[in-house]
Enzyme design. Structure first.
Site, short mmCIF file in Angstrom:
data_model
loop_
_atom_site.label_atom_id
_atom_site.label_comp_id
_atom_site.label_asym_id
_atom_site.label_seq_id
_atom_site.Cartn_x
_atom_site.Cartn_y
_atom_site.Cartn_z
N ARG A 266 -5.38 -2.47 9.10
CA ARG A 266 -5.34 -3.93 8.91
C ARG A 266 -5.53 -4.63 10.25
O ARG A 266 -6.57 -4.45 10.86
CB ARG A 266 -4.02 -4.35 8.25
CG ARG A 266 -4.13 -5.66 7.50
CD ARG A 266 -2.81 -6.06 6.89
NE ARG A 266 -2.49 -5.29 5.71
CZ ARG A 266 -2.99 -5.53 4.50
NH1 ARG A 266 -3.82 -6.51 4.31
NH2 ARG A 266 -2.65 -4.79 3.47
N ARG B 143 0.73 -4.91 -5.07
CA ARG B 143 0.84 -6.07 -4.16
C ARG B 143 1.06 -7.26 -5.09
O ARG B 143 0.09 -7.81 -5.61
CB ARG B 143 -0.44 -6.22 -3.34
CG ARG B 143 -0.77 -5.02 -2.44
CD ARG B 143 -1.83 -5.38 -1.43
NE ARG B 143 -2.36 -4.22 -0.73
CZ ARG B 143 -1.79 -3.61 0.30
NH1 ARG B 143 -0.63 -4.04 0.75
NH2 ARG B 143 -2.37 -2.58 0.88
N ASP C 136 0.04 2.03 8.61
CA ASP C 136 -0.44 1.25 9.75
C ASP C 136 0.44 1.33 11.00
O ASP C 136 -0.02 1.00 12.11
CB ASP C 136 -0.57 -0.23 9.36
CG ASP C 136 -1.54 -0.46 8.21
OD1 ASP C 136 -2.40 0.43 7.99
OD2 ASP C 136 -1.45 -1.49 7.54
N THR D 54 4.34 2.56 5.52
CA THR D 54 2.95 2.09 5.66
C THR D 54 2.23 3.00 6.63
O THR D 54 2.82 3.44 7.62
CB THR D 54 2.88 0.63 6.18
OG1 THR D 54 1.53 0.37 6.60
CG2 THR D 54 3.79 0.37 7.37
N ASP E 160 5.05 -4.81 6.00
CA ASP E 160 5.47 -6.17 6.36
C ASP E 160 5.45 -7.13 5.18
O ASP E 160 6.33 -7.99 5.06
CB ASP E 160 4.67 -6.71 7.56
CG ASP E 160 3.17 -6.75 7.31
OD1 ASP E 160 2.71 -6.17 6.31
OD2 ASP E 160 2.46 -7.37 8.11
N ASP F 182 2.71 -0.65 11.89
CA ASP F 182 2.72 -1.98 12.51
C ASP F 182 4.03 -2.72 12.29
O ASP F 182 4.04 -3.93 12.03
CB ASP F 182 1.54 -2.82 11.96
CG ASP F 182 1.60 -2.96 10.44
OD1 ASP F 182 2.38 -2.25 9.79
OD2 ASP F 182 0.85 -3.79 9.90
N GLY G 93 0.83 -1.21 0.00
CA GLY G 93 0.00 0.00 0.00
C GLY G 93 0.86 1.25 0.00
O GLY G 93 1.86 1.32 0.72
O1 F6P Z 1 -1.46 -1.48 4.83
C1 F6P Z 1 -2.07 -0.28 4.49
C2 F6P Z 1 -3.55 -0.46 4.30
O2 F6P Z 1 -4.11 0.79 3.95
C3 F6P Z 1 -4.30 -1.10 5.47
O3 F6P Z 1 -4.57 -0.17 6.50
C4 F6P Z 1 -5.52 -1.62 4.79
O4 F6P Z 1 -6.09 -2.69 5.53
C5 F6P Z 1 -5.00 -2.08 3.47
O5 F6P Z 1 -3.80 -1.36 3.23
C6 F6P Z 1 -5.91 -1.87 2.29
O6 F6P Z 1 -5.30 -2.39 1.17
P1 F6P Z 1 -5.80 -2.17 -0.32
O7 F6P Z 1 -5.56 -0.73 -0.70
O8 F6P Z 1 -4.97 -3.11 -1.13
O9 F6P Z 1 -7.26 -2.48 -0.33
#
Ligand code: F6P
Length: 332
Positions: free
Chosen positions: A182, A82, A138, A136, A113, A140, A21
């Site tokens: 997440r 991703r 998050d 990120t 991660d 995390d 992300g």
């Molecule tokens: O890891 C960053 C994040 O924004 C999380 O907070 C969220 O759960 C996820 O990515 C959403 O991912 P995507 O944009 O692939 O739907």
């Protein structure tokens, strides 16, 4: 003016990529990597779309001008993905081949991660050293106090909740606001404190809906609006589910739900994210030149710190008891 020296290093060509992300501040980090690399007479390649571009051979030679005017921009100029292919042996072998074809001596991967787990797997078939930069929203990751993008994201949430509070207050409503993160509750925790939320539900602490219901029904009578911040990973469910259960128990409450979603990932990075991203990008290039590999560059207690990828991805938030007590007291 050139500073430092790269006399001892055998590193001549490096690649930088963003993966997973996107997060505000990634561009500031790319800029720091490119310009620090150039300072040490390195050739710096940008890899488009993260590991996907490494597999598809999307390598672009960068110079100081390639990264002009990006320090203040959200998103990532290198694009991101991703990558599912990178999880396969064929994908990894194609990526290795392309790194060898371009004679890349080191890779700087900006991501979360998933990115570092990918780098660990890749390290089993490819000896090119990787340095990770924590990017990120998050927050995390273990080994850094703040990930790149987290500060901007919590400011975005706080600003959004301020706006929600205006309308909630006018109508005397209870709002359930769902935020990203997440499996982690760090965005909810800090943005909840910053916006004066009446309750904050995070996956790291057990969510007791009966206590929440009691809290919402028995609060101060002169409070006309209430805000409940819910981390998307909370075990009690998302904001709609929780709001539905509360409404069943207290039908008199005028409830609305807002899921903030991807607006949390966009926007100009805060000054703090820009500074952290610049420090981390700069230190990552120097780390490669000093022979470090397979570590994440973070900032702990204001100082640069390096943490092996395997440890960085094992982040478990132990909620600070004093902080939780404070949240309860201040929400009264
Ligand atoms: O890891 C960053 C994040 O924004 C999380 O907070 C969220 O759960 C996820 O990515 C959403 O991912 P995507 O944009 O692939 O739907």
């Amino acid at each position: 003016m050139k500073t430092g020296s790269n006399k001892k290093a055998r590193i001549k060509k490096i690649a930088v990529l963003t993966s997973g992300g996107d997060a505000p501040g990634m561009n500031a980090c790319i800029r720091a990597v490119v310009r620090t690399g150039i300072n040490y007479d390195l050739e710096v390649f940008g890899v488009l779309r993260g590991f996907e571009g490494m597999i598809e051979d999307e390598f672009v030679l960068m110079n100081a001008s390639s990264v002009a005017n990006i320090i203040h921009r959200g998103g990532t100029m290198l694009k991101t993905a991703r990558s599912k292919s990178f999880m396969t042996k064929a994908g990894m072998l194609a990526a290795k081949e392309n790194l060898e074809y371009h004679s890349i001596d080191g890779v700087i991967a900006i991501g979360g991660d998933g990115t570092f787990r990918g780098a660990v797997e890749f390290g089993k078939i490819c000896s090119v050293p990787f340095i990770g930069c924590p990017g990120t929203i998050d927050n995390d990751l273990f080994g850094t106090d703040f990930t790149i993008g987290y500060d901007t994201a919590i400011n975005t949430v706080a600003e959004a909740v301020d706006r929600i509070r205006d309308t909630a207050e006018s109508h005397g409503r209870v709002f359930f606001v769902e935020v990203m993160g997440r499996d982690a509750g760090l965005i909810a925790l800090r943005s909840g404190i910053a916006s004066g939320a009446e309750a904050i539900l995070i996956p790291e602490t057990p969510t007791k809906l009966d206590e929440l219901i009691e809290h919402l029904s028995k609060g101060r009578k002169d409070k006309s609006s209430k805000i409940v911040i819910i981390a998307e990973g909370d075990e009690a469910g998302g904001a709609f589910t929780i709001a539905g259960k509360v409404k069943k128990k207290i039908p008199s409450l005028d409830i609305r739900v807002t899921v903030l979603g991807h607006i949390q990932r966009g926007g100009n990075p805060s000054a703090m994210d820009r500074v952290n991203a610049s420090r981390i990008g700069f230190a990552s290039v120097e780390a490669l030149l000093h022979g470090k590999k397979n570590v994440m560059t973070g900032i702990v207690d204001k100082k640069i710190a390096f943490t092996p990828f395997q440890k960085a991805v094992k982040h478990i938030l132990k909620p600070d008891e004093t902080l939780l007590r404070m949240i309860d007291i201040l929400a009264k």
